[in-house]
Scaffold this active site. Structure first.
Site, short mmCIF file in Angstrom:
data_model
loop_
_atom_site.label_atom_id
_atom_site.label_comp_id
_atom_site.label_asym_id
_atom_site.label_seq_id
_atom_site.Cartn_x
_atom_site.Cartn_y
_atom_site.Cartn_z
N TYR A 1 0.82 -1.22 0.00
CA TYR A 1 0.00 0.00 0.00
C TYR A 1 0.85 1.27 0.00
O TYR A 1 0.62 2.19 0.78
CB TYR A 1 -0.96 0.00 1.20
N TYR B 118 -14.52 -3.39 3.45
CA TYR B 118 -13.19 -3.90 3.08
C TYR B 118 -13.06 -5.29 3.70
O TYR B 118 -13.29 -5.47 4.89
CB TYR B 118 -12.09 -2.99 3.62
N ASP C 172 -17.08 -10.58 9.47
CA ASP C 172 -15.65 -10.39 9.29
C ASP C 172 -15.16 -9.54 10.46
O ASP C 172 -15.21 -8.32 10.42
CB ASP C 172 -15.38 -9.69 7.94
N LYS D 183 -6.33 -10.40 12.73
CA LYS D 183 -5.38 -9.41 13.25
C LYS D 183 -4.95 -9.55 14.71
O LYS D 183 -3.79 -9.78 14.98
CB LYS D 183 -5.91 -8.01 12.99
C1 LIG Z 1 -7.33 -6.17 7.50
C2 LIG Z 1 -8.64 -6.74 7.21
C3 LIG Z 1 -8.77 -7.86 6.38
C4 LIG Z 1 -7.59 -8.49 5.70
O1 LIG Z 1 -6.70 -9.03 6.61
P1 LIG Z 1 -5.19 -9.34 6.16
O2 LIG Z 1 -4.61 -10.06 7.30
O3 LIG Z 1 -4.57 -7.99 5.92
O4 LIG Z 1 -5.26 -10.14 4.92
C5 LIG Z 1 -10.03 -8.38 6.19
N1 LIG Z 1 -11.11 -7.84 6.77
C6 LIG Z 1 -11.02 -6.76 7.57
C7 LIG Z 1 -12.26 -6.22 8.20
C8 LIG Z 1 -9.79 -6.16 7.81
O5 LIG Z 1 -9.72 -5.08 8.58
#
Ligand SMILES: *Cc1c(COP(=O)(O)O)cnc(C)c1O
Length: 439
Positions: A15, A143, A247, A276
């Site tokens: 990025y 996202y 998600d 994360k």
């Molecule tokens: C960061 C993120 C992703 C992607 O995760 P990566 O580990 O960077 O592939 C997917 N969904 C959400 C809501 C995110 O914040």
């Protein structure tokens, strides 16, 4: 050759527009919320290093758990074999999640956790003989990661123009973004719900799943919605038997003030994606947790019904050990109490900041996260303000990465009261400075 010149010669950063970016800062150490560069300058990590860190950098307990595990079993194939850290972690996670979420599938990062959920959802219906179900629903500006399926679900984030012809069709629902003292929220929610009603009337029986970043859309600018709204959406969708995928890659592990956002919403999703914060920010690992009914739909006498998906490092023992230590720290360090306190402090500081600076608008706070939108009267300037602020922040020792005009905090939970105070004070000074200069 210096480390920075090796980097500049051989590395391609994520990025980043490498042509215009300043040389990267060489970080040599992290402790708590503080990062230290090679020259000894310190930076307060107010974004948890891209939202992954939970209890602070280089936490000795997580470091030790990884080191101990590395000396015993660093990795093993996860088909037809298993190991203690994975089994214990799966048990722990399912005991913390809503009761119906019982089956843990491991992968490596947020994007793959989303791919797994999207694929599981579709194959679930195929295995039940409903092969005509092909539609997915997501929210505008969501996202979900950078792999193809995740890009399809998040295509309105605007990052993926060259790939658009390859992204499968996803219906995008209006997202009733809100903030403090938002007077038009009812109207926005009514609009979104009626969109959903119309959609369901036509396409419910063809729909695989709804995917959502619950309560906060992260990457598109810390866009909040109300728990009551999301609950209504999920209830309507689930009443048609359509699967709901949460998600929680960003919202998981305490960010919103509950361990998981689904608890704040009061909904049990059919599938949940966690990544994360899972290992405390130490190692790349993710899980997709499914309800038992989904798992059961994959049981059969032929391999065709099985989930033909897996990654080399599935359930890496080091990652599992880190995740177990991370979870233990939530108890030991009374992390949820710290988050509640941080939320209160955000209220105090952000209110003051807004009073002092008219450019601070659309303030919003949830758990450890606080955000506001910088408004300027100058057309065209809005888009660049983020970059300009980021540079000014870093020069002041604050690692903050505005998303366009949105400045936000997503700090590690070890951030002290004094550090938070200092951060707000620094932001205030910079806003004062930038705005007297440019307006
Ligand atoms: C960061 C993120 C992703 C992607 O995760 P990566 O580990 O960077 O592939 C997917 N969904 C959400 C809501 C995110 O914040």
């Amino acid at each position: 050759m210096t480390i920075t010149s090796l980097d500049q010669r051989h590395i391609w950063h994520p990025y980043t527009q490498e042509k215009t970016a300043l040389p990267p800062i060489l970080i040599v150490r992290g402790k708590g919320a503080v990062l230290t560069d090679v020259e000894g300058n310190e930076y307060l990590d107010l974004v948890s290093s891209w939202w992954v860190n939970t209890h602070g950098h280089a936490h000795p307990k997580i470091a030790k758990a990884i080191a101990d595990q590395a000396k015993t079993l660093e990795h093993v194939i996860f088909a037809n074999m298993t190991h203690e850290p994975a089994a214990r972690l799966a048990e722990q996670l399912t005991s913390l999640l809503p009761e119906l979420l019982t089956r843990v599938f491991f992968s490596d990062n947020g994007s793959t956790a989303v791919e797994v959920a999207l694929k599981m959802a579709r194959q679930y219906w195929c295995n039940l003989g409903e092969t005509k179900r092909h539609r997915y629903v997501a929210f505008e500006k969501a996202y979900h990661g950078d792999t193809f399926g995740a890009m399809a679900a998040g295509k309105s984030s605007g990052f993926y123009r060259p790939f658009e012809p390859y992204l499968f069709d996803v219906t995008l629902m209006p997202y009733p973004e809100t903030w403090m003292a938002d007077k038009s929220i009812e109207e926005k929610e009514v609009h979104a719900l009626s969109f959903l009603e119309n959609y369901l009337e036509k396409y419910a029986s063809e729909t695989v799943a709804l995917i959502v970043e619950p309560l906060i859309q992260g990457a598109s600018g810390m866009r909040f919605c109300r728990p009551s709204f999301l609950k209504q959406v999920c209830e309507r969708v689930q009443s048609h038997g359509i699967l709901v995928i949460f998600d929680e890659v960003m919202t998981g592990f305490g960010r919103t003030g509950e361990l998981f956002a689904c608890q704040k919403v009061g909904v049990t999703p059919d599938l949940i994606c966690l990544a994360k914060g899972l290992t405390g920010g130490f190692l790349p690992m993710s899980v997709t947790v499914a309800q038992e009914k989904i798992y059961e739909a994959f049981l059969g006498d032929s391999f065709d019904q099985a989930f033909a998906h897996g990654h080399s490092f599935t359930a890496n023992p080091l990652g599992c050990a880190a995740a177990l230590a991370n979870l233990a720290l939530f108890e030991e360090e009374k992390t949820m109490t710290k988050i509640a306190q941080m939320e209160q402090l955000h209220y105090q500081h952000l209110t003051k900041l807004q009073e002092a600076h008219p450019c601070v608008t659309k303030t919003r706070i949830m758990g450890s996260i606080a955000a506001f939108t910088v408004e300027t009267s100058e057309e065209g300037y809005q888009a660049q303000i983020g970059q300009q602020l980021r540079q000014a922040f870093i020069e002041k020792g604050l690692l903050l990465r505005p998303l366009g005009p949105v400045v936000y905090f997503l700090p590690p939970y070890c951030l002290t009261e004094e550090q938070l105070y200092r951060a707000y004070e620094g932001i205030g000074k910079i806003l004062g400075h930038v705005f007297t200069k440019t307006l």
